[in-house]
Design a protein around this motif. Structure first.
Motif, PDB file in Angstrom:
ATOM      1  N   PRO A 225       1.226  -1.048  -0.264  1.00  0.00           N
ATOM      2  CA  PRO A 225      -0.095   0.041   0.208  1.00  0.00           C
ATOM      3  C   PRO A 225       0.991   1.031   0.036  1.00  0.00           C
ATOM      4  CG  PRO A 225      -0.190  -1.330   2.083  1.00  0.00           C
ATOM      5  CD  PRO A 225       0.386  -2.009   0.636  1.00  0.00           C
ATOM      6  N   PHE A 226       1.923   1.738   1.236  1.00  0.00           N
ATOM      7  CA  PHE A 226       2.828   2.656   1.163  1.00  0.00           C
ATOM      8  C   PHE A 226       3.316   2.693  -1.018  1.00  0.00           C
ATOM      9  CE2 PHE A 226       2.813   1.187   5.227  1.00  0.00           C
ATOM     10  CZ  PHE A 226       2.140   1.890   6.187  1.00  0.00           C
ATOM     11  N   GLY A 227       3.700   2.146  -1.138  1.00  0.00           N
ATOM     12  CA  GLY A 227       3.872   2.082  -3.176  1.00  0.00           C
ATOM     13  C   GLY A 227       3.101   2.526  -3.837  1.00  0.00           C
ATOM     14  N   VAL A 228       2.213   1.803  -3.306  1.00  0.00           N
ATOM     15  CA  VAL A 228       1.030   2.268  -4.289  1.00  0.00           C
ATOM     16  C   VAL A 228       1.030   3.900  -4.320  1.00  0.00           C
ATOM     17  CG1 VAL A 228      -1.305   1.905  -4.974  1.00  0.00           C
ATOM     18  CG2 VAL A 228      -0.055  -0.055  -4.595  1.00  0.00           C
ATOM     19  N   ILE A 229       0.415   4.018  -3.200  1.00  0.00           N
ATOM     20  CA  ILE A 229       0.222   5.944  -2.754  1.00  0.00           C
ATOM     21  C   ILE A 229       1.205   6.273  -3.136  1.00  0.00           C
ATOM     22  CG2 ILE A 229      -0.010   7.380  -0.470  1.00  0.00           C
ATOM     23  CD1 ILE A 229      -1.532   5.125   0.376  1.00  0.00           C
ATOM     24  N   THR A 230       2.179   6.156  -3.083  1.00  0.00           N
ATOM     25  CA  THR A 230       3.541   7.215  -3.194  1.00  0.00           C
ATOM     26  C   THR A 230       3.907   7.323  -4.808  1.00  0.00           C
ATOM     27  OG1 THR A 230       5.176   6.486  -1.314  1.00  0.00           O
ATOM     28  CG2 THR A 230       6.167   7.256  -3.108  1.00  0.00           C
ATOM     29  N   LEU A 231       3.823   6.196  -5.623  1.00  0.00           N
ATOM     30  CA  LEU A 231       3.453   6.572  -7.076  1.00  0.00           C
ATOM     31  C   LEU A 231       2.249   7.076  -7.605  1.00  0.00           C
ATOM     32  CD1 LEU A 231       3.778   2.578  -8.256  1.00  0.00           C
ATOM     33  CD2 LEU A 231       5.485   4.540  -8.386  1.00  0.00           C
ATOM     34  N   VAL A 232       0.956   6.985  -7.143  1.00  0.00           N
ATOM     35  CA  VAL A 232      -0.300   8.119  -7.659  1.00  0.00           C
ATOM     36  C   VAL A 232       0.401   9.032  -7.235  1.00  0.00           C
ATOM     37  CG1 VAL A 232      -1.671   8.287  -6.946  1.00  0.00           C
ATOM     38  CG2 VAL A 232      -1.261   5.637  -7.237  1.00  0.00           C
ATOM     39  N   PHE A 233       0.795   9.134  -6.171  1.00  0.00           N
ATOM     40  CA  PHE A 233       1.204  11.212  -5.461  1.00  0.00           C
ATOM     41  C   PHE A 233       2.319  11.902  -6.821  1.00  0.00           C
ATOM     42  CE2 PHE A 233      -1.344  10.349  -2.004  1.00  0.00           C
ATOM     43  CZ  PHE A 233      -2.150  11.112  -2.069  1.00  0.00           C
ATOM     44  N   VAL A 234       3.158  10.564  -6.642  1.00  0.00           N
ATOM     45  CA  VAL A 234       4.342  10.922  -7.541  1.00  0.00           C
ATOM     46  C   VAL A 234       3.645  11.569  -8.619  1.00  0.00           C
ATOM     47  CG1 VAL A 234       6.714  10.513  -8.150  1.00  0.00           C
ATOM     48  CG2 VAL A 234       6.075  10.329  -5.844  1.00  0.00           C
ATOM     49  N   LEU A 235       3.712  10.388  -9.950  1.00  0.00           N
ATOM     50  CA  LEU A 235       2.889  11.128 -11.162  1.00  0.00           C
ATOM     51  C   LEU A 235       1.880  12.151 -10.904  1.00  0.00           C
ATOM     52  CD1 LEU A 235       3.006   6.672 -11.639  1.00  0.00           C
ATOM     53  CD2 LEU A 235       4.271   7.729 -12.599  1.00  0.00           C
TER      54      LEU A 235
END
Length: 259
Positions: A113-123
């Motif tokens: 979940p941390f990885g998914v959230i980070t990817l979404v916000f960065v992109l």
């Protein structure tokens, strides 16, 4: 016999992109040359992304779609290597577990979940910043695309400096950790920042200062993440390098979009 600088270029393009470049040497000398050449990989990826963004603008696609395409090109030309590293690093840091357990989490093939959230916000941040830039000026949008890609790879040069240990004895992180002399890393950073600022001056006096600030802010953000990861994991990994690249690219784009 192939000159060492060419081995360094091969190492840089062969490990940091999907371009059909054969890496003929994996020793630390070649790795040193490769990490010093890393910003050149950013130039090629950034120009490719900027050209696609401009093409879509010319075809009437609009700034948002141009921004999406420009963000997608580096991801495609690296097989998502840096984005994957960013997600894994976020999972490792977000787990709150000791270094050994966190490194094991990062090595797993799935994304938490941390990885998914980070990817979404960065992109989202990258697309939003580029969309604003393309909407204001096609030239500044294309220029920002190149600067962010170069800053991302420059962050890798600095992260590979002497004194930064590897968290694991194997992998790409171990192959490049500590290979670049500090003076060499600083010299490349100053040279790249100066060239970027000079190029920004072609767009206006304000762009000179803003470009230099964007590169410096990108390197600062990457350095803060590097130090945090080194404390948490005991060193760097290939995933950490990916996280540093995406952090630097995002920071550069955000700064360039301001004002």
């Amino acid at each position: 016999m192939t000159p060492l600088p060419l081995h360094g270029l091969r190492f840089a393009f062969g490990t940091l992109s999907v371009l059909p470049v054969k890496v003929s040497r994996w020793d630390r000398e070649a790795a040193r040359g490769g990490m010093l050449c890393a910003p050149l990989v950013g130039v090629v990826l950034g120009v490719s992304a900027g050209l696609l963004g401009l093409l879509l603008l010319v075809l009437g696609a609009g700034p948002l779609l141009a921004a999406v395409a420009a963000v997608a090109v580096p991801a495609v030309l690296t097989r998502g290597l840096h984005l994957d590293g960013l997600a894994d690093t976020a999972d490792g840091l977000g787990s709150g577990k000791p270094a050994e357990d966190a490194l094991r989490i990062m090595k797993q093939s799935d994304i938490g979940p941390f990885g998914v959230i980070t990817l979404v916000f960065v992109l989202l941040a990258q697309v939003a910043a580029l969309s604003r830039l393309y909407d204001g000026s096609w030239a500044r949008g294309a220029f920002a695309t190149v600067v962010s890609a170069v800053a991302a790879r420059l962050a890798l040069t600095l992260a590979a400096r002497t004194g930064v240990p590897a968290a694991r004895p194997e992998g790409l992180g171990a192959a490049v950790a500590g290979v670049v002399p500090v003076r060499g890393a600083v010299a490349v950073a100053l040279a790249v920042t100066g060239v970027a600022a000079a190029a920004g001056a072609l767009l206006g006096t304000y762009d000179l200062a803003r470009t230099a600030l964007a590169v410096l802010a990108a390197l600062t953000a990457a350095e803060l993440l590097l130090r945090h990861c080194t404390r948490r994991f005991g060193g760097v990994t290939g995933d950490v390098f990916g996280g540093l690249a995406e952090t630097a690219a995002t920071t550069a784009l955000v700064v360039l979009s301001l004002g």
